[in-house]
Design an enzyme around this catalytic site. Structure first.
Site, PDB file in Angstrom:
ATOM      1  N   HIS A  20      -3.940 -34.613 -36.530  1.00 23.25           N
ATOM      2  CA  HIS A  20      -3.455 -33.262 -36.200  1.00 23.25           C
ATOM      3  C   HIS A  20      -3.365 -32.347 -37.423  1.00 23.25           C
ATOM      4  O   HIS A  20      -3.798 -31.208 -37.371  1.00 23.25           O
ATOM      5  CB  HIS A  20      -2.070 -33.305 -35.535  1.00 23.25           C
ATOM      6  CG  HIS A  20      -2.057 -33.996 -34.223  1.00 23.25           C
ATOM      7  ND1 HIS A  20      -1.830 -35.347 -34.110  1.00 23.25           N
ATOM      8  CD2 HIS A  20      -2.245 -33.530 -32.961  1.00 23.25           C
ATOM      9  CE1 HIS A  20      -1.873 -35.683 -32.834  1.00 23.25           C
ATOM     10  NE2 HIS A  20      -2.129 -34.614 -32.116  1.00 23.25           N
ATOM     11  N   GLU A  90       2.911 -37.490 -39.364  1.00 23.53           N
ATOM     12  CA  GLU A  90       1.645 -37.535 -40.096  1.00 23.53           C
ATOM     13  C   GLU A  90       1.826 -37.203 -41.580  1.00 23.53           C
ATOM     14  O   GLU A  90       1.174 -37.806 -42.431  1.00 23.53           O
ATOM     15  CB  GLU A  90       0.618 -36.620 -39.421  1.00 23.53           C
ATOM     16  CG  GLU A  90       0.273 -37.119 -38.010  1.00 23.53           C
ATOM     17  CD  GLU A  90      -0.904 -36.413 -37.353  1.00 23.53           C
ATOM     18  OE1 GLU A  90      -1.516 -35.502 -37.956  1.00 23.53           O
ATOM     19  OE2 GLU A  90      -1.224 -36.785 -36.196  1.00 23.53           O
ATOM     20  N   ARG A 178      19.902 -17.540 -22.539  1.00 23.65           N
ATOM     21  CA  ARG A 178      19.299 -16.213 -22.310  1.00 23.65           C
ATOM     22  C   ARG A 178      18.724 -16.185 -20.899  1.00 23.65           C
ATOM     23  O   ARG A 178      18.119 -17.167 -20.478  1.00 23.65           O
ATOM     24  CB  ARG A 178      18.115 -15.971 -23.244  1.00 23.65           C
ATOM     25  CG  ARG A 178      18.429 -15.691 -24.668  1.00 23.65           C
ATOM     26  CD  ARG A 178      17.144 -15.312 -25.408  1.00 23.65           C
ATOM     27  NE  ARG A 178      17.449 -14.869 -26.750  1.00 23.65           N
ATOM     28  CZ  ARG A 178      17.468 -15.665 -27.814  1.00 23.65           C
ATOM     29  NH1 ARG A 178      17.166 -16.941 -27.697  1.00 23.65           N
ATOM     30  NH2 ARG A 178      17.786 -15.192 -28.999  1.00 23.65           N
ATOM     31  N   ARG A 232      23.827 -13.221 -31.033  1.00 27.65           N
ATOM     32  CA  ARG A 232      24.003 -13.334 -29.591  1.00 27.65           C
ATOM     33  C   ARG A 232      25.326 -12.737 -29.120  1.00 27.65           C
ATOM     34  O   ARG A 232      25.548 -12.600 -27.926  1.00 27.65           O
ATOM     35  CB  ARG A 232      23.888 -14.806 -29.199  1.00 27.65           C
ATOM     36  CG  ARG A 232      22.528 -15.437 -29.558  1.00 27.65           C
ATOM     37  CD  ARG A 232      21.380 -14.839 -28.777  1.00 27.65           C
ATOM     38  NE  ARG A 232      21.630 -14.903 -27.360  1.00 27.65           N
ATOM     39  CZ  ARG A 232      21.576 -16.016 -26.615  1.00 27.65           C
ATOM     40  NH1 ARG A 232      21.211 -17.151 -27.186  1.00 27.65           N
ATOM     41  NH2 ARG A 232      21.835 -16.001 -25.338  1.00 27.65           N
TER      42      ARG A 232
HETATM   43  N1  URA Z   1      15.108 -18.902 -32.913  1.00 25.12           N
HETATM   44  C1  URA Z   1      15.752 -19.407 -31.861  1.00 25.12           C
HETATM   45  O1  URA Z   1      15.506 -20.543 -31.447  1.00 25.12           O
HETATM   46  N2  URA Z   1      16.704 -18.635 -31.260  1.00 25.12           N
HETATM   47  C2  URA Z   1      16.989 -17.394 -31.670  1.00 25.12           C
HETATM   48  O2  URA Z   1      17.849 -16.734 -31.066  1.00 25.12           O
HETATM   49  C3  URA Z   1      16.293 -16.875 -32.777  1.00 25.12           C
HETATM   50  C4  URA Z   1      15.345 -17.655 -33.383  1.00 25.12           C
END
Ligand code: URA
Length: 277
Positions: A20, A90, A178, A232
């Site tokens: 890979h 790897e 989300r 968030r």
């Molecule tokens: N990467 C993630 O996994 N979540 C985020 O909110 C921002 C970057």
């Protein structure tokens, strides 16, 4: 030219080139930066004193060079545990023993803002890949030496940073609470955010659980720093701070290489602060 691989169990050529990542023993430094994004490898390369791109196969782009006289390499892992696990398997087979994830993340704590650095010393295993290596009770823990080097690098550079536990998911959307398409969000995905927040988990990202679990099993060293691009709590999202994260990772390699030489000189297996008194 078509390449011949040894077997289905070990897809590598007679010279040890891995299927890979398309790299063979000696191509990479033992100190490897592992961003998710292949584009970040180009940007990392620009910060070194010298270096070159080695290969680009699927999501795996690699470069090797020197930073302040130290041999250093970078290999992108793609997003999430499955592709990261291949990169670790790897690259360890061709001589890498120290991994530093240079990532981006979403903060779930009030005091961790956009542009801050988080140094992740353990990961809540919400991924699937680590479960295919070991039972769920096994902790996903970073190397204390790599973590300490990342802290020292942030201090040297004067960057704001936080140290603690992160959560790694296999889904950027519902897995991190989300809403999915048409606001799809099952009840368990609604709860995850609050449950982790009150347990003082710093952030969401997608690779540390697999990285720390696999490297611990194989007695390799790994650490991780991510720059916060999503908050968030305030619901802000901005792609900032990548250069800062890259600089911290480069400096951490310089620091680790120094500590490793002291360990060798003093015949010690582990680094501890008294060694540099
Ligand atoms: N990467 C993630 O996994 N979540 C985020 O909110 C921002 C970057």
């Amino acid at each position: 030219m078509e390449e011949r691989f040894k077997s289905a169990d070990r897809p590598e050529t007679s010279e040890g080139k891995q299927y890979h990542i398309d790299l063979k023993p000696g191509d990479l430094s033992p100190y490897l930066l592992t961003p998710g994004d292949p584009g970040r490898v180009d940007r990392i390369l620009k910060t070194w004193d010298e270096g070159k791109i080695l290969s680009f196969h699927r999501e795996y782009k690699s470069a090797t060079g020197k930073f302040k006289g130290i041999d250093i390499s970078a290999l992108s892992t793609g997003i999430g545990g499955p592709s990261l696990a291949i990169a670790i398997e790897e690259s360890a087979r061709i001589g890498v023993n120290t991994f530093i994830r240079v990532g981006t993340t979403g903060s779930i704590q009030k005091d961790i803002s956009l542009g801050d650095i988080v140094i992740i010393n353990g990961a809540v295993r919400l991924d699937g890949t680590s479960n295919q290596y070991v039972r769920v009770e096994y902790p996903a823990v970073a190397s204390f030496e790599v973590t300490l080097a990342l802290i020292e690098a942030c201090e040297e550079l004067g960057y704001k940073y936080h140290v603690g536990i992160g959560a790694s998911t296999d889904s950027f959307y519902t897995g991190q609470g989300r809403p999915g398409l048409n606001n799809y969000l099952p009840s368990f995905a609604k709860e995850i955010f609050n449950d982790l927040q009150i347990a003082n988990v710093m952030n969401f990202e997608m690779e540390c659980a697999a990285l720390f679990t696999i490297t611990s099993i194989y007695k390799l060293r790994a650490g991780a720093l991510c720059v916060v691009i999503a908050n968030r709590i305030t619901n802000e999202f901005e792609y900032i701070g990548e250069e800062k994260a890259i600089t911290v990772a480069n400096y951490a390699v310089k620091i680790l290489s120094h500590w490793d030489s002291i360990k060798r000189e003093k015949g010690k297996e582990y680094f501890y602060p008294g060694l540099i008194k």
